[in-house]
Structure formats: structure tokens, C-alpha cells
Design an enzyme around this catalytic site. Structure first.
Site, PDB file in Angstrom:
ATOM      1  N   GLU A 301       0.553  -0.958  -0.148  1.00 16.08           N
ATOM      2  CA  GLU A 301       0.319  -0.421   0.050  1.00 16.08           C
ATOM      3  C   GLU A 301       1.102   1.197   0.263  1.00 16.08           C
ATOM      4  OE1 GLU A 301      -2.884   0.687   2.746  1.00 16.08           O
ATOM      5  OE2 GLU A 301      -3.685   2.280   2.792  1.00 16.08           O
ATOM      6  N   ASN A 356      -4.264   4.790  -2.205  1.00 18.34           N
ATOM      7  CA  ASN A 356      -5.750   5.760  -1.525  1.00 18.34           C
ATOM      8  C   ASN A 356      -6.385   7.088  -2.095  1.00 18.34           C
ATOM      9  OD1 ASN A 356      -5.518   3.704   1.596  1.00 18.34           O
ATOM     10  ND2 ASN A 356      -3.549   4.927   1.389  1.00 18.34           N
ATOM     11  N   GLU A 388      -7.936   1.863  -2.830  1.00 20.88           N
ATOM     12  CA  GLU A 388      -8.834   1.592  -2.094  1.00 20.88           C
ATOM     13  C   GLU A 388      -8.787   3.327  -1.513  1.00 20.88           C
ATOM     14  OE1 GLU A 388      -6.097   1.219   1.185  1.00 20.88           O
ATOM     15  OE2 GLU A 388      -5.121  -0.517   0.365  1.00 20.88           O
ATOM     16  N   ASP A 418     -11.888   0.365   1.933  1.00 22.05           N
ATOM     17  CA  ASP A 418     -11.441   0.665   3.212  1.00 22.05           C
ATOM     18  C   ASP A 418     -11.457   0.553   4.302  1.00 22.05           C
ATOM     19  OD1 ASP A 418      -8.490   1.526   3.637  1.00 22.05           O
ATOM     20  OD2 ASP A 418      -7.984   3.247   2.901  1.00 22.05           O
ATOM     21  N   GLU A 475      -6.505  -4.701   8.624  1.00 21.96           N
ATOM     22  CA  GLU A 475      -5.505  -3.523   8.628  1.00 21.96           C
ATOM     23  C   GLU A 475      -5.124  -3.950   9.743  1.00 21.96           C
ATOM     24  OE1 GLU A 475      -7.606   0.171   8.204  1.00 21.96           O
ATOM     25  OE2 GLU A 475      -7.356  -0.536   6.225  1.00 21.96           O
TER      26      GLU A 475
HETATM   27  P1  C2E Z   1      -5.222   4.061   5.755  1.00 25.03           P
HETATM   28  O1  C2E Z   1      -5.600   3.885   4.433  1.00 25.03           O
HETATM   29  O2  C2E Z   1      -6.504   3.262   6.939  1.00 25.03           O
HETATM   30  O3  C2E Z   1      -3.433   3.326   6.076  1.00 25.03           O
HETATM   31  C1  C2E Z   1      -3.179   2.772   6.420  1.00 25.03           C
HETATM   32  C2  C2E Z   1      -2.745   3.268   8.151  1.00 25.03           C
HETATM   33  O4  C2E Z   1      -3.028   2.729   9.119  1.00 25.03           O
HETATM   34  C3  C2E Z   1      -1.463   4.226   7.910  1.00 25.03           C
HETATM   35  O5  C2E Z   1      -1.030   4.997   8.586  1.00 25.03           O
HETATM   36  C4  C2E Z   1      -0.458   3.360   8.178  1.00 25.03           C
HETATM   37  O6  C2E Z   1       0.918   3.423   9.310  1.00 25.03           O
HETATM   38  C5  C2E Z   1      -1.240   2.839   9.533  1.00 25.03           C
HETATM   39  N1  C2E Z   1      -0.883   1.249  10.303  1.00 25.03           N
HETATM   40  C6  C2E Z   1      -0.115   0.293   8.841  1.00 25.03           C
HETATM   41  N2  C2E Z   1      -0.310  -0.779  10.554  1.00 25.03           N
HETATM   42  C7  C2E Z   1      -0.405  -0.566  11.535  1.00 25.03           C
HETATM   43  C8  C2E Z   1      -0.772  -1.121  12.408  1.00 25.03           C
HETATM   44  O7  C2E Z   1      -0.182  -2.427  12.646  1.00 25.03           O
HETATM   45  N3  C2E Z   1      -1.036  -0.058  13.668  1.00 25.03           N
HETATM   46  C9  C2E Z   1      -1.058   0.584  13.101  1.00 25.03           C
HETATM   47  N4  C2E Z   1      -1.830   0.890  14.646  1.00 25.03           N
HETATM   48  N5  C2E Z   1      -1.614   1.587  12.283  1.00 25.03           N
HETATM   49  C10 C2E Z   1      -0.879   1.324  11.581  1.00 25.03           C
HETATM   50  P2  C2E Z   1      -0.711   6.496   8.232  1.00 25.03           P
HETATM   51  O8  C2E Z   1       0.589   5.822   6.671  1.00 25.03           O
HETATM   52  O9  C2E Z   1      -0.724   7.583   8.961  1.00 25.03           O
HETATM   53  O10 C2E Z   1      -1.950   7.201   6.510  1.00 25.03           O
HETATM   54  C11 C2E Z   1      -2.863   6.945   7.757  1.00 25.03           C
HETATM   55  C12 C2E Z   1      -4.063   7.561   6.014  1.00 25.03           C
HETATM   56  O11 C2E Z   1      -3.201   8.501   5.168  1.00 25.03           O
HETATM   57  C13 C2E Z   1      -4.822   6.568   5.367  1.00 25.03           C
HETATM   58  O12 C2E Z   1      -5.160   5.758   6.078  1.00 25.03           O
HETATM   59  C14 C2E Z   1      -4.697   7.152   4.579  1.00 25.03           C
HETATM   60  O13 C2E Z   1      -6.573   7.474   4.787  1.00 25.03           O
HETATM   61  C15 C2E Z   1      -4.465   8.702   4.696  1.00 25.03           C
HETATM   62  N6  C2E Z   1      -3.446   8.535   3.353  1.00 25.03           N
HETATM   63  C16 C2E Z   1      -1.662   7.946   3.716  1.00 25.03           C
HETATM   64  N7  C2E Z   1      -1.375   8.062   2.855  1.00 25.03           N
HETATM   65  C17 C2E Z   1      -2.729   8.765   1.448  1.00 25.03           C
HETATM   66  C18 C2E Z   1      -2.589   8.919  -0.371  1.00 25.03           C
HETATM   67  O14 C2E Z   1      -1.367   8.835  -0.792  1.00 25.03           O
HETATM   68  N8  C2E Z   1      -3.688   9.046  -0.409  1.00 25.03           N
HETATM   69  C19 C2E Z   1      -5.177   9.226   0.525  1.00 25.03           C
HETATM   70  N9  C2E Z   1      -5.708  10.313  -0.743  1.00 25.03           N
HETATM   71  N10 C2E Z   1      -5.062   9.157   1.390  1.00 25.03           N
HETATM   72  C20 C2E Z   1      -3.635   8.449   2.026  1.00 25.03           C
HETATM   73 CA    CA Z   2      -7.151   1.117   5.903  1.00 30.79          CA
HETATM   74 CA    CA Z   3      -5.570   2.190   2.876  1.00 27.42          CA
END
Ligand code: C2E
Ligand code: CA
Ligand code: CA
Length: 523
Positions: A301, A356, A388, A418, A475
Site C-alpha cells: 500500500e 488511496n 482503495e 477501505d 489492517e
Molecule cells: P489508511 O489508508 O487506513 O492507511 C493505513 C494506516 O494505518 C497508515 O497510517 C499506516 O501506517 C497505519 N498502519 C498500518 N499498520 C498499522 C498497525 O499495525 N498499527 C497501527 N496502529 N497502524 C498501522 P498513515 O500512513 O499515517 O496514513 C493514515 C491515513 O492517511 C491513511 O489511512 C489514508 O487514509 C491517508 N493516506 C496516507 N497516504 C495517502 C495518500 O497517498 N493518499 C490519500 N488519499 N490518503 C492517504
Molecule cells: Ca485503512
Molecule cells: Ca488505505
């Protein structure tokens, strides 16, 4: 002197009248009778008597003409005054609710507050409170009952606000935003009134047989009359309203100086973000997606990462949120997708790229063609991309969302739902759209082993996926026990810190190689 005679036309009429009158008066004052007799007898041959007679008639005519002209011009002036008053009203009022508008506010038109000279009475000085009210969820009302229904709601809301005893002046500032001026309130009374405002606005309104409800956010502050323009106080009330809105619908807040700092901070972050997008300083990192049965990587991802010039890591929800609000999301998305597609080309063919898409983008009719264009340019096969989307992204404009998803599906792109289970209507979305994957939100995985209810929900979600023939991803898998448990329940794919955090492209390549090596050694 009547107003009319101050005008140019009035002055012309006066001159003509004066000339006419002068001719008559000179005839009366001078002893013209005898003078005329002798004059006429002396100049009988030249017809001078006729000349004098003509002069007299001309005088009389010009006098009558002036009187008639004055009457005409007076009528014209009254009409012009009425037209001017109407134009003034139109410029200072909202056509729909008939409330005064922002322009009236800026011109300090405060009908019930000021006296005839436009001054604020002494007892009201420094005792004026400005309330800013903004409706929550008004867009959904427009979607539900159409724009005409939305208009009915705004008129009703305006009526309800005006009916409140303390609302001394009510303005509509455009859209679903109202400003209210109230006099002589204590701090406790202000808070009470803000709550009353919310109650009045949020009572259901019957439109076309639907009981429609909206929320309201209220912010307020005092106006230091004499020390600052009225707009400054309205601006502070607005800031308090935005802060109240950020806490969810139906909140009220009084302005605090820290709100101003927050706005300044946010403005500076916005500037930095604009620069970072232009300089392509935001990078994609990749978190592995693991096939739980085989234990091998089946995808990554892409997650956006931004370290600013001061070395601070800005969390994705913060900068993605700003990019969405400011319209920068499309450029950011295209930059990141281009980067990710080119990185994914280096991975084995069966390893998919998950990307995403933010809810705001799902309102963009061109989204599918934007994605397909990036894919074509990068030469990554469409079947290797998975998009997603969250449930909330689908309810903004379901028709556009359906169109985007159909176009992507047709091209061979996979679609994953998602954060499943956290939105408004998860099951309704499953029935309406075709998904290739459900991603069970990490909040369920974190607690499913301790909380019986959550466990049952996870079981039900996995069973749902199976019966609909849709793959499931869990997730937030952080522990071995969770992994074993999910595998036993039949979950297909796992993602979480247990398998690996999001990593730069180079590390993702090493991650795949090490997996291949360990698989080869165990074969
Ligand atoms: P998401 O799409 O639900 O992405 C998964 C989030 O969960 C990611 O946070 C990831 O680092 C985190 N995560 C993964 N494994 C674990 C785990 O085992 N435990 C915990 N506590 N967290 C875990 P991240 O990278 O901070 O991203 C947060 C949100 O920001 C993402 O949720 C997504 O909605 C958004 N995001 C990140 N990158 C993009 C992007 O390029 N475009 C868009 N539109 N949204 C993005
Ligand atoms: Ca997610
Ligand atoms: Ca996602």
C-alpha cells in the site's frame, strides 16, 4: 428650498420662471401703458405693437411651461428616488431570505440597533455580541430534496433565527452562513443564546414530505465598538465557529486568542505544503500486504510521507486534509501515483500496488481518466493497480462514484473498500457497488481478541466477504496471536507492523528479495 430646485433641471426652470416673471413685473412697474401708446403711435409703421404683444405672450407661455415642467420633473424625481431605494435594497439584501447581506453588514446597516443618525445608543456601547452560525450537513439536504428544497430550508432557518427574542439584527452572509448581532448580554446569556440558536436551527423541517434535519455550529465574540471595525469582531466569531465545527456538529464556542494562532499555523502549513507539492518533496512509502496462507508479499500500500524543511514529519491525515480543502489534492495525487507506478514496475508481476483515493477526489468526474492516463504513461498494467476508497467517499455523490468505479473496473483496475465498518452504511455500499476486496479497519483487529462483540463483528465481516466472493484484508495486525487467529478465521490478507511498516521504495525492493530468498531456503 425644495430638493428639486437644487438640481440642474430645477435651476433651469427657476431661470425661465424668473425671466417670464421679470417681463410681467417690468410691464407693471414701469408706466408702460402711456409709453406704449406713444411708442406704438410713433412706430405704427413698423408693427412694434405686435412685437411687444408677442413678447408678453412669450413671457406668459414660458411661465406656464415652467410650471408644467416643474410638475413633470418632480414626478420623475419621485420615480428615480423609488428606483434608487429599490436598487439599494437589492444590493444590501439577500433575495431568498430577505435578510440583509454581508454588504449591508460592512456598510454598518444596523437597523434595530442604531438611532436615526446611525449612532449606537450609549447603553448598547461595548455590549454588542456577534454570533456566527454555519449549518452542518446542508449539502446533504440539497442532495436529498434538491436545490428548491434547500432554499425552503434556508428560508425556514432564517425565520426561526429572526423569531428569537435576542436576535436584534440577522444577516445572511451567503450559502448557509448567518450572522446575528445581539445587545446587552452577559457571558452566561451569550452561551445560553448560542445553545438556543442551535436548538432552533436543528429542529426538523418538513420539506416535500421529508423531515429534514441539519446541524449548526456557532461561534461568538464581543465587538469593541469604537476600537475596531465591526468586521473584525465578525471574523473572530467566524474563527470560533470553525473551531466549533471541527469538534463535530452542534457545538458552540466563544472566541479565544489561541484560535487565531491555529489559523496562522494552518496558513503557514498550507504555504509549505504548496511548495512541497511543487518541489515533489512528498514521497510514497510502501507497506507490505501479506498473503496470510502463503506468507508471501502480494502487494504494497502506497502511503504518503512528508518531512518538512525543519525535519518535522507531518502526519498524512493532516497534510492530505489540507490538500483536500485547498484543491491541491489532484496535483499531489498525480505526483504520488506517477512515483508509485514507476516504483511498482520493479516488483514481481504478482505484487500489486494499492493506492488511496481521498473522498474529495470521488467528486471529480475525470478521476478515472486521470488514473488511467498515469497508468498508461508508466506502462504499469491496470490489473496491477488497486484503488482503495472509503465508504464515506461513496456517499458524497453516489452517481459520480458509480461512474468512476465502473470506468476503472472496465479498464481492469481492482477496487478495495477501505476502513470497512467505520462509515455510515457499509452494507449498503457492498450491495450497490462491485468490490474486489474489503479492508477491515484496524480498530476491529486491535480489540477483537479481548472484546467478544468485536470478535463477532470480525467473524461476520469475514463471512460476508466469503459469501460475496470478495477477498478480505485485515489492517493493523501487530501481534503473532492476531495473525494466527485471522488465519484460522479464513482472512486472506494481512497488513500491519507485524509484517512491516511503510518503507521507502529501495527498502521495499529489499523486502521482496529477502522474502524470495527465505521462501527458496524453506522450499
Ligand atoms: P489508511 O489508508 O487506513 O492507511 C493505513 C494506516 O494505518 C497508515 O497510517 C499506516 O501506517 C497505519 N498502519 C498500518 N499498520 C498499522 C498497525 O499495525 N498499527 C497501527 N496502529 N497502524 C498501522 P498513515 O500512513 O499515517 O496514513 C493514515 C491515513 O492517511 C491513511 O489511512 C489514508 O487514509 C491517508 N493516506 C496516507 N497516504 C495517502 C495518500 O497517498 N493518499 C490519500 N488519499 N490518503 C492517504
Ligand atoms: Ca485503512
Ligand atoms: Ca488505505
Amino acid at each position: 428650498m425644495p430638493e428639486f430646485f437644487r438640481t440642474r433641471a430645477g435651476r433651469q426652470c427657476l431661470t425661465i420662471m424668473a425671466l417670464g416673471a421679470a417681463l410681467w413685473i417690468s410691464g407693471a412697474l414701469l408706466d408702460v401703458d402711456s409709453w406704449l401708446v406713444s411708442f406704438m403711435s410713433n412706430f405704427e409703421d413698423y408693427g412694434a405693437d405686435k412685437f411687444v404683444l408677442a413678447l408678453g405672450i412669450a413671457g406668459a407661455m414660458s411661465f406656464i411651461y415652467s410650471v408644467l415642467r416643474i410638475a413633470d420633473l418632480r414626478k420623475e424625481m419621485l420615480l428615480r428616488d423609488a428606483a434608487q431605494a429599490r436598487a439599494d435594497w437589492i444590493a444590501t439584501h439577500d433575495h431568498l431570505t430577505k435578510l440583509p447581506n454581508r454588504y449591508a453588514f460592512e456598510r454598518k446597516i444596523l437597523p434595530k440597533i442604531t438611532d436615526k443618525e446611525g449612532n449606537i445608543p450609549d447603553e448598547a456601547r461595548n455590549n454588542v455580541t456577534i454570533f456566527s452560525v454555519d449549518l452542518d450537513g446542508f449539502k446533504k439536504v440539497n442532495d436529498l430534496v434538491g436545490h428548491k428544497g434547500g432554499d425552503v430550508l434556508l428560508v425556514e432557518v432564517a425565520k426561526r433565527i429572526c423569531a428569537l427574542g435576542n436576535a436584534d439584527c440577522v444577516y445572511r452572509f451567503g450559502g448557509d452562513e448567518f450572522i446575528i448581532i445581539a445587545l446587552g448580554m452577559t457571558a452566561a446569556r451569550e452561551e445560553w443564546f448560542a445553545k438556543v440558536l442551535i436548538q432552533a436551527v436543528t429542529r426538523p423541517i418538513l420539506i416535500d414530505g421529508f423531515a429534514v434535519e441539519v446541524g449548526a455550529s456557532v461561534g461568538y465574540d464581543r465587538w469593541s465598538e469604537g476600537a475596531e471595525p465591526l468586521e473584525d469582531a465578525a471574523h473572530r466569531a467566524d474563527l470560533a465557529m470553525y473551531e466549533a465545527k471541527s469538534r463535530g456538529p452542534n457545538h458552540q464556542l466563544v472566541f479565544e486568542p489561541s484560535m487565531q494562532d491555529k489559523v496562522a499555523e494552518r496558513a503557514s502549513l498550507e504555504t509549505k505544503l504548496r511548495g512541497a507539492i511543487q518541489n515533489k518533496a512528498i514521497k510514497t512509502h510502501y507497506q507490505p500486504l501479506i498473503d496470510l496462507r502463503s506468507g508471501s508479499v502480494c502487494g504494497f500500500e502506497a502511503l504518503a510521507r512528508w518531512t518538512d524543511e525543519d525535519g518535522m514529519n507531518i502526519p498524512p491525515p493532516v497534510f492530505i486534509g489540507i490538500a483536500e480543502e485547498t484543491g491541491m489534492i489532484t496535483e499531489l495525487f498525480e505526483n504520488l501515483l506517477t512515483q508509485a507506478c514507476s516504483d511498482a514496475l520493479a516488483w514481481p508481476d504478482h505484487v500489486r500496488l494499492s493506492f488511496n483515493v481521498s473522498p474529495v477526489q470521488m467528486e471529480d468526474k475525470l478521476l478515472a481518466s486521470r488514473i488511467l492516463k498515469v497508468l498508461a504513461a508508466s506502462r504499469l498494467p491496470a490489473r496491477r493497480l488497486e484503488v482503495e476508497i472509503t465508504e464515506n467517499a461513496l456517499i458524497q455523490d453516489p452517481a459520480i462514484a458509480a461512474h468512476i468505479l465502473d470506468e476503472l473496473h472496465e479498464a481492469g483496475v481492482q477496487i478495495a473498500l477501505d476502513d470497512f465498518g467505520t462509515g455510515y452504511s457499509s452494507l449498503a455500499q457492498l450491495a450497490r457497488y462491485r468490490f474486489d476486496k474489503i479492508k477491515i479497519d484496524k480498530s476491529f483487529i486491535a480489540t477483537c481478541r479481548e472484546d467478544e462483540k468485536q470478535e463477532k463483528i470480525v467473524r461476520a465481516m469475514l463471512a460476508l466477504g466469503k459469501s460475496l466472493n470478495i477477498k478480505t484484508t485485515a489492517e493493523g495486525v501487530e501481534e503473532h496471536a492476531q495473525f494466527a487467529y485471522l488465519l484460522q478465521l479464513g482472512c486472506d490478507i494481512g497488513q500491519g507492523y507485524l509484517f512491516g511498516k511503510a518503507m521507502p521504495a529501495a527498502e521495499a525492493g529489499i523486502f521482496i528479495e529477502s522474502q524470495i530468498a527465505s521462501l527458496a531456503s524453506t522450499a
